[in-house]
Scaffold this active site. Structure first.
Site, mmCIF file in Angstrom:
data_model
loop_
_atom_site.group_PDB
_atom_site.id
_atom_site.type_symbol
_atom_site.label_atom_id
_atom_site.label_comp_id
_atom_site.label_asym_id
_atom_site.label_seq_id
_atom_site.Cartn_x
_atom_site.Cartn_y
_atom_site.Cartn_z
ATOM 1 N N ASP A 1 10.305 0.882 10.401
ATOM 2 C CA ASP A 1 9.683 -0.046 9.460
ATOM 3 C C ASP A 1 9.887 0.398 8.010
ATOM 4 O O ASP A 1 9.993 -0.427 7.103
ATOM 5 C CB ASP A 1 8.191 -0.181 9.757
ATOM 6 C CG ASP A 1 7.926 -1.059 10.979
ATOM 7 O OD1 ASP A 1 8.862 -1.739 11.437
ATOM 8 O OD2 ASP A 1 6.777 -1.071 11.466
ATOM 9 N N GLY A 2 9.961 1.727 7.779
ATOM 10 C CA GLY A 2 10.225 2.221 6.432
ATOM 11 C C GLY A 2 11.604 1.821 5.944
ATOM 12 O O GLY A 2 11.777 1.406 4.789
ATOM 13 N N HIS B 1 12.662 -0.665 2.625
ATOM 14 C CA HIS B 1 13.686 -0.344 1.629
ATOM 15 C C HIS B 1 14.752 -1.439 1.590
ATOM 16 O O HIS B 1 15.179 -1.881 0.514
ATOM 17 C CB HIS B 1 14.352 1.001 1.954
ATOM 18 C CG HIS B 1 13.579 2.192 1.505
ATOM 19 N ND1 HIS B 1 12.500 2.668 2.211
ATOM 20 C CD2 HIS B 1 13.730 3.023 0.431
ATOM 21 C CE1 HIS B 1 12.006 3.729 1.597
ATOM 22 N NE2 HIS B 1 12.737 3.970 0.519
ATOM 23 N N GLU C 1 2.117 -3.923 0.727
ATOM 24 C CA GLU C 1 0.949 -3.814 -0.128
ATOM 25 C C GLU C 1 1.290 -3.218 -1.478
ATOM 26 O O GLU C 1 2.370 -2.639 -1.669
ATOM 27 C CB GLU C 1 -0.140 -2.959 0.520
ATOM 28 C CG GLU C 1 0.108 -1.464 0.523
ATOM 29 C CD GLU C 1 0.984 -0.971 1.658
ATOM 30 O OE1 GLU C 1 1.956 -0.224 1.369
ATOM 31 O OE2 GLU C 1 0.723 -1.328 2.813
ATOM 32 N N ARG D 1 -15.780 1.347 -8.946
ATOM 33 C CA ARG D 1 -15.653 2.780 -9.184
ATOM 34 C C ARG D 1 -15.330 3.433 -7.851
ATOM 35 O O ARG D 1 -16.036 3.237 -6.862
ATOM 36 C CB ARG D 1 -16.948 3.376 -9.750
ATOM 37 C CG ARG D 1 -17.248 2.957 -11.180
ATOM 38 C CD ARG D 1 -18.608 3.507 -11.610
ATOM 39 N NE ARG D 1 -18.861 3.278 -13.019
ATOM 40 C CZ ARG D 1 -19.346 2.144 -13.521
ATOM 41 N NH1 ARG D 1 -19.631 1.126 -12.699
ATOM 42 N NH2 ARG D 1 -19.549 2.005 -14.811
ATOM 43 N N ASP E 1 -11.897 5.702 -5.522
ATOM 44 C CA ASP E 1 -10.573 6.320 -5.485
ATOM 45 C C ASP E 1 -9.461 5.338 -5.823
ATOM 46 O O ASP E 1 -8.444 5.719 -6.417
ATOM 47 C CB ASP E 1 -10.305 6.916 -4.104
ATOM 48 C CG ASP E 1 -11.084 8.194 -3.860
ATOM 49 O OD1 ASP E 1 -11.737 8.674 -4.818
ATOM 50 O OD2 ASP E 1 -11.042 8.718 -2.738
#
EC number: 2.7.1.23
Length: 269
Positions: A47-48, A52, A125, A150, A152
């Site tokens: 999937d990576g 790309h 995403e 507020r 991460d």
């Protein structure tokens, strides 16, 4: 008219061998290789690799359809395995496929002193985090203030990407046929003083979501699928369901919920 194709590889020995094999078979069947203007792009890897590859052809979304050939286990974007190469090649040569279109995410970065925003598309995403300390920004939906976040960071995902980082953050799994985007929190701060919604938001295609930094003198780390960017002097980030759509070449049923079950739920009872 001769069909044009291109085969992209993960780059490891196994994927390169499969790439060469697919190319030879398709050339023997009188198809034409074209890296610049393919009608079909076959991604060999995982999937990576698929992510790309798709980004390389975002400028040709209306003309190019994608196929995933997985060199490991089946993925969410790859439904063919190496032992099925001959079956796939014959189906391609006979044009025995239908096109399925799924939504993408559009993101615009508005910076101080710049009149033209930077624009990007994402298949999975886009995220925002602060380099140091907690992220503090206002979330607007259709230009209406919704909350001051507020924590991460925040993740905005497509339905296709809802099973990726979004799921790890506790977001909902959304069928990729739905034209939506999802906003999911990363470790928000909620106490007597600070408060966020605390739940993922699923927004329809006609909605616009904006992130406005409370302090512009901050540096942020943005991700767009596999890409990472450090940015500063950000006035706002704007997200919407893109007008462009990704096109998959489907040769057989590839049920989404079966993929979800096979990926996340054991067959053992």
């Amino acid at each position: 008219m001769m069909m044009k194709f291109y085969v992209a590889s993960k780059g490891d020995h196994k994927s390169n061998m499969i790439k060469s094999m697919v190319e030879k078979y398709l050339l023997d069947l009188d198809l034409e290789i074209s890296q610049e203007a393919p009608e079909l792009v076959i991604s060999v890897g995982g999937d990576g690799t698929f992510l790309h590859t798709v980004h390389d052809y975002f400028h040709r979304l209306e003309e190019t359809a994608f196929i995933g050939l997985h060199t490991g286990h089946l993925g969410f974007y790859a439904d063919w395995l190496p032992e099925e190469i001959e079956k796939l090649v014959i189906a391609i040569s006979r044009r025995q496929f239908e096109i399925k279109e799924y939504p993408l995410l559009s993101m615009s970065i508005h910076k101080e002193g710049e009149t033209k925003p930077e624009k990007y598309l994402a298949l999975n995403e886009a995220t925002i985090k602060k380099i140091e300390g907690s992220l503090v920004l206002d979330v607007k939906i259709n230009d209406m203030h919704f909350e001051r976040f507020r924590g991460d960071g925040l993740c905005v995902s497509t339905p296709s990407g809802s099973t990726a980082y979004n799921k790890a953050l506790g977001g909902a799994i959304v069928h990729p046929s739905l034209s939506t985007m999802q906003v999911t929190e990363m470790s928000s701060i909620n106490n007597r003083v600070f408060r966020t919604i605390g739940s993922p938001l699923i927004l329809p295609s006609h909605h616009i979501c904006q992130f406005v930094p409370v302090n512009r003198d901050q540096k942020f780390v943005l991700t767009i699928d596999h890409m990472t960017k450090s940015v500063e002097n950000v006035v706002s980030l704007e997200y919407t369901v893109a007008k462009e759509r990704i096109r998959f070449a489907r040769f057989r049923p590839f049920p989404f919920w079966k993929r979800v079950r096979d990926s996340f739920i054991s067959d053992e009872y």
